[in-house]
Scaffold this active site. Sequence first.
Site, PDB file in Angstrom:
ATOM      1  N   LEU A 142      -5.296  -7.124   0.256  1.00  0.00           N
ATOM      2  CA  LEU A 142      -5.469  -5.721   0.633  1.00  0.00           C
ATOM      3  C   LEU A 142      -5.264  -5.534   2.132  1.00  0.00           C
ATOM      4  O   LEU A 142      -5.888  -6.214   2.947  1.00  0.00           O
ATOM      5  CB  LEU A 142      -6.860  -5.231   0.242  1.00  0.00           C
ATOM      6  CG  LEU A 142      -7.208  -5.323  -1.244  1.00  0.00           C
ATOM      7  CD1 LEU A 142      -8.617  -4.792  -1.482  1.00  0.00           C
ATOM      8  CD2 LEU A 142      -6.198  -4.559  -2.081  1.00  0.00           C
ATOM      9  N   CYS A 143      -4.440  -4.576   2.483  1.00  0.00           N
ATOM     10  CA  CYS A 143      -4.142  -4.319   3.896  1.00  0.00           C
ATOM     11  C   CYS A 143      -5.397  -3.968   4.682  1.00  0.00           C
ATOM     12  O   CYS A 143      -5.603  -4.459   5.792  1.00  0.00           O
ATOM     13  CB  CYS A 143      -3.114  -3.193   4.007  1.00  0.00           C
ATOM     14  SG  CYS A 143      -2.810  -2.630   5.704  1.00  0.00           S
TER      15      CYS A 143
END
Length: 250
Positions: A142-143
Amino acid sequence: MIWNLLEYQTFSGKFNMDFDLQLVKNCTSEQAFLRFYGWEPNCISLGANQSYNDINKNLAEIKNIDMVKRPTGGRAILHSEELTYSVVIPNYKNLSGRLIYEQISEAIVIGLRKYDSQLNDVELENHQPNFSDLIKEHSGGLCFASTAKSEIKFRGKKLVGSAQRKLGDKILQHGSILIGKNHLNIVNYLNIAEENKTELKTEMQNKTIEISSILKRSINIFELQHNIILGFENIFNTEFAKQESSLLLT
């Protein structure tokens, strides 16, 4: 150098990524592009090296969530309540990608502070996390689960996520400026055990923040765009020539 401006419009995920690559193709040694856009419908984008198998594609389809790969690196994002930007700049002088990354972040910081003085505490991250360790965690894909060096944070929480790639003699960078909380729902679409999703969403809430949460009011996306443009004019010492998207599709 001439800087061309493409103002905010919403498009599908595939169109947005294809258009950014079209800007790379059209970019010459004497011009650069700054583009703002949104996503319609909402879209999950994955970094170039991520697998679609990380995402529950059936659920995304049921919820009318688009899916696309980004030509840059980075990790998964649910694009919803945000202002997305992209920058394409020629690399004929062998520019430092890190320097360009920092300059773009500094321009956005100036714009955020101009938008509202309550955002004066936005700043750049000074430390680089160990991504080889992070990727092994549930949140590794996840960024917005971690903040990389020179990304933008507010009082320790990530506010803007960006990714960059050199494509031949051009540099492409794009990123998400969080406006609302819907990005947190990326957790719902991950192919991980259900018992891990609540913990992961809590982790995301603790590590990220959105402009509307800071200011406790709705955000005028065009006013926000205007102030970030002023930040770019300041950092890159330029004025922008406005372009129509339709003229750049050939």
